[in-house]
Each structure stands twice: as C-alpha cells, then as structure tokens.
Design an enzyme around this catalytic site. Structure first.
Site, short mmCIF file in Angstrom:
data_model
loop_
_atom_site.label_atom_id
_atom_site.label_comp_id
_atom_site.label_asym_id
_atom_site.label_seq_id
_atom_site.Cartn_x
_atom_site.Cartn_y
_atom_site.Cartn_z
N ASP A 1 0.82 -1.22 0.00
CA ASP A 1 0.00 0.00 0.00
C ASP A 1 0.85 1.27 0.00
OD1 ASP A 1 0.74 -0.49 2.57
OD2 ASP A 1 -1.15 0.14 3.48
N GLY A 2 2.05 1.21 0.58
CA GLY A 2 2.93 2.39 0.60
C GLY A 2 3.34 2.78 -0.82
N ASP B 1 2.24 -10.43 2.71
CA ASP B 1 1.35 -10.34 3.87
C ASP B 1 -0.13 -10.58 3.56
OD1 ASP B 1 3.68 -9.65 5.09
OD2 ASP B 1 3.24 -7.51 5.23
N HIS C 1 13.13 -13.62 7.11
CA HIS C 1 13.13 -13.38 5.66
C HIS C 1 13.22 -14.64 4.82
CE1 HIS C 1 13.78 -9.36 7.21
NE2 HIS C 1 13.34 -8.91 6.06
N ARG D 1 10.40 -14.81 2.64
CA ARG D 1 10.28 -13.89 1.51
C ARG D 1 11.15 -14.29 0.33
NH1 ARG D 1 10.01 -7.69 3.37
NH2 ARG D 1 12.12 -7.66 2.58
O1 F6P Z 1 5.68 -6.23 3.99
C1 F6P Z 1 6.21 -7.50 3.94
C2 F6P Z 1 7.06 -7.81 5.09
O2 F6P Z 1 7.64 -8.99 4.72
C3 F6P Z 1 6.42 -7.94 6.47
O3 F6P Z 1 5.78 -9.16 6.65
C4 F6P Z 1 7.59 -7.73 7.38
O4 F6P Z 1 7.17 -7.21 8.58
C5 F6P Z 1 8.39 -6.71 6.63
O5 F6P Z 1 8.07 -6.85 5.28
C6 F6P Z 1 9.88 -6.81 6.80
O6 F6P Z 1 10.44 -5.74 6.14
P1 F6P Z 1 12.01 -5.49 6.04
O7 F6P Z 1 12.55 -6.53 5.11
O8 F6P Z 1 12.15 -4.13 5.49
O9 F6P Z 1 12.55 -5.67 7.41
#
Ligand code: F6P
Length: 351
Positions: A90-91, A137, A269, A272
């Site tokens: 959303d950002g 998320d 991470h 991710r």
């Molecule tokens: O927005 C996705 C996300 O993976 C969140 O689940 C998590 O809190 C955040 O990003 C972590 O962000 P960064 O990699 O900047 O620490």
C-alpha cells in the site's frame, strides 16, 4: 514479482509498446540514468522461477517529497514514458497515486524551470498508472491473494513440517514466529494447514486470560497422547489492550506453567525468498498482462486502478479506494474494533 515483471514486458512488447525497466524502485526513477533501461522479449527470459525481483526494489523517502517527484517526472519525460506499472504494497501504491495526482503541477514546475520543452510538456500531459499488489502479507483490501503470499505460505509449511520431526521425537513444543506485519493471514493459514494447537494474530486477539486458556488446551492434548505442540505467533500479534504478544512471552508461560521443553523458531526473511510457487507464477502472469491491458485502455482523466485477483478473476479496482480501505483496517485495529477489521480485510479472511 518476476513473473509479473515478465508478463508486463511481454504483453507490452506483444502489443507494440516500447517497454522500460525501472530498476531499484522509486529510487531508480529519481536517479534515472541506467536505472531506466529499455527491456525486450529476451530480457525477461529465465526469471519466472526466481524469487524477489530482478529489477531491484528500495524503500525511498525522497519520492515523498516534491523535489524527488520532479526528478522522477523529468526522467520519465526524457525517456518518452507516459505509462507506469507499479508493483508493491500500500505504501508504494499510495506513492504512485500521489505522483499521478501531482503530475500537472510537476509538469508546470519543470516547464517553468526550463527542464523540459513545451513540446515535451504537451506530449506528456497525462501519466497513466496501474498498480499490482506485491506483498507476502496478503494485507491489501480488494485482493483475495497478493503476489508472493502463496510462496511465503509454502515456505512456512515446509519449515513447520521440518520442525515437527524434532518436536515429535523429543516431545517438544515449538513456537513459530511468522511474518505479516499487521496482518494475520499467513499465521492463520499456516496454523490451519499444519494442525497447530494455537495461533496468535493481530486481528483476533486472544481472551485476557490467554495464558490459562493456552495451558489448558496444551495440557489436554498431551493428556490425550499428543507428543508435540505447535504454536504460531504472527509478528504483529497483540493482546486486547493492543500490546504485543511475543514468542518469548508465550514460551515463558509454557516453561513456567507446564515445564514444557519449548523452543522458538523465527522464520524471518526465509519466508520472503526462494522459488515462487506455481500459483504465484500464474498470478504474476495474470496480473501483469491485465495491468498492461488496463494501461492501454486508460483515457485522459481515468482514475488510477489496481489490478487484483477477486473470485479467481483478474479485476481492476480504483486504487485509492483500496488503499483507503486498507488504512481503515489499521484504524479499526487501533480502535480495538476487531470484528470490523476482519470484515474490512475481505473475502480471504472470512468464511
Ligand atoms: O511487507 C512484507 C514484510 O515482509 C512484512 O511481513 C515484514 O514485517 C516486513 O516486510 C519486513 O520488512 P524489512 O525486510 O524491510 O525488514
């Protein structure tokens, strides 16, 4: 995100457009130079199975300022770009909409300062923007599934399945902390599909006496012969007063009250990264192709839209409406209106 990038490039090329990559997110848009590079059919070969994004991504504060936006607008105009696809949460999407709204002012300023010619200003009177939601998320209102969520979900399940081996052998309890910022989607689906015993998530805080409820449930299960317990804690989990509930707090309760051998695993991470799931690859393809079609059909004055998956259909929704609704969820949680938060989250959160 790579499958979405690939689909945008290929659909664009297929329709006869000139397509550019913007590398390193909004920072690349501001810095220009090699960050805005022409893409072709071959430049997106062999990326669909890769995690992350090959064009890079960055959090960029400068893009929130008019000075940053001016640089970005100038770079786009000089490259002859008048359509922009933005992938992000959303950002990023709010930033895209603001950029589009400020476009006439930016043009005027650039022209006034002699940074662009009258002819350039006339050919770039409109900037069309289409958004796609890339976030593990699944926290964006209007999207049943956001790009990346399914892959993260797979990663979590693989990790829990692996943890269960030790948990079973040693009769241990494992607390798994999963991502999701302020959204409990990953925690809930992970809990359901791993037969977890308890889940803590932001939208549904547990009762005040959760330590008692948790201990009772876990003891009953052990009494019935269960050798292990799995507890999922969302990184944004809170109690009914809005205070965080952490994995450490949960562990301390179990160690003190039940004397259980309890360990914490923070997935971080890992969630991710790695190969995107088959579902995410198709989702990216569908969203990317639809985003280009939406841009091609945009008319001067058309509202910025976001392309999402709704009821297994690729749909175009008003970008700002979805962003506002997403913000309303955060507000509802702040105001401790949990039911409203769940309702606003949308279909993927409900029955
Ligand atoms: O927005 C996705 C996300 O993976 C969140 O689940 C998590 O809190 C955040 O990003 C972590 O962000 P960064 O990699 O900047 O620490």
């Amino acid at each position: 995100m790579n499958s979405a990038v690939r689909a945008v490039v290929r659909m664009g090329v297929y329709l006869g457009c000139k397509v550019h990559f913007v590398k390193e997110g909004y920072q690349g848009l501001i810095d220009g130079g090699d960050n805005i590079a022409e893409a072709n059919w071959a430049s997106v070969s062999g990326i669909i199975h890769k995690g992350g994004t090959v064009i890079g991504s960055a959090r960029c504060m400068e893009f929130k300022e008019q000075s940053g936006q001016m640089k970005a607008a100038k770079n786009l105009i000089k490259k002859g770009i008048s359509n922009l696809v933005v992938i992000g949460g959303d950002g990023s999407l709010t930033g895209a909409n603001r950029f589009r709204e400020s476009w006439p002012t930016l043009l005027k300023e650039l022209l006034g300062k002699g940074e662009i010619t009258q002819e350039e200003a006339e050919t770039h009177q409109h900037l069309h923007i289409v958004g796609m939601v890339g976030s593990i998320d699944n926290d964006f209102c209007g999207a049943d599934m956001t790009i990346g969520t399914d892959s993260a979900f797979h990663r979590i399940i693989e990790a829990i399945d692996a943890i269960v081996s030790t948990a079973y052998s040693h009769k241990r309890t494992f607390i798994m902390e999963v991502m999701g910022r302020h959204c409990g989607y990953l925690a809930i689906v992970a809990a359901l599909s791993s037969e977890a015993d308890f889940v803590f998530c932001p939208e549904m805080p547990p009762p005040e006496d959760w330590p008692k409820v948790l201990c009772k449930k876990l003891s009953q299960e052990r009494e019935m012969g269960q050798r292990l317990n799995i507890i999922i804690v969302s990184e944004g989990a809170i109690d009914r007063s809005g205070n965080p509930i952490t994995a450490e707090q949960v562990r301390d309760v179990l160690v003190k009250e039940l004397k259980q051998d309890t360990r914490i695993t923070v997935l971080g991470h890992v969630q991710r990264g790695g190969c995107p799931s088959a579902f995410d690859r198709i989702l990216g393809c569908r969203m990317g192709a639809e985003a280009v079609l939406a841009l091609m059909e945009a008319q001067p004055g058309t509202e910025a839209c976001v392309v999402t998956l709704e009821g297994n259909q690729a749909v175009r929704l008003p970008l700002m409406e979805c962003v506002e609704k997403t913000k309303a969820v955060a507000k509802a949680m702040e105001d401790k209106k949990w039911e409203l938060a769940v309702q606003l989250r949308g279909k993927s959160f409900q029955r």
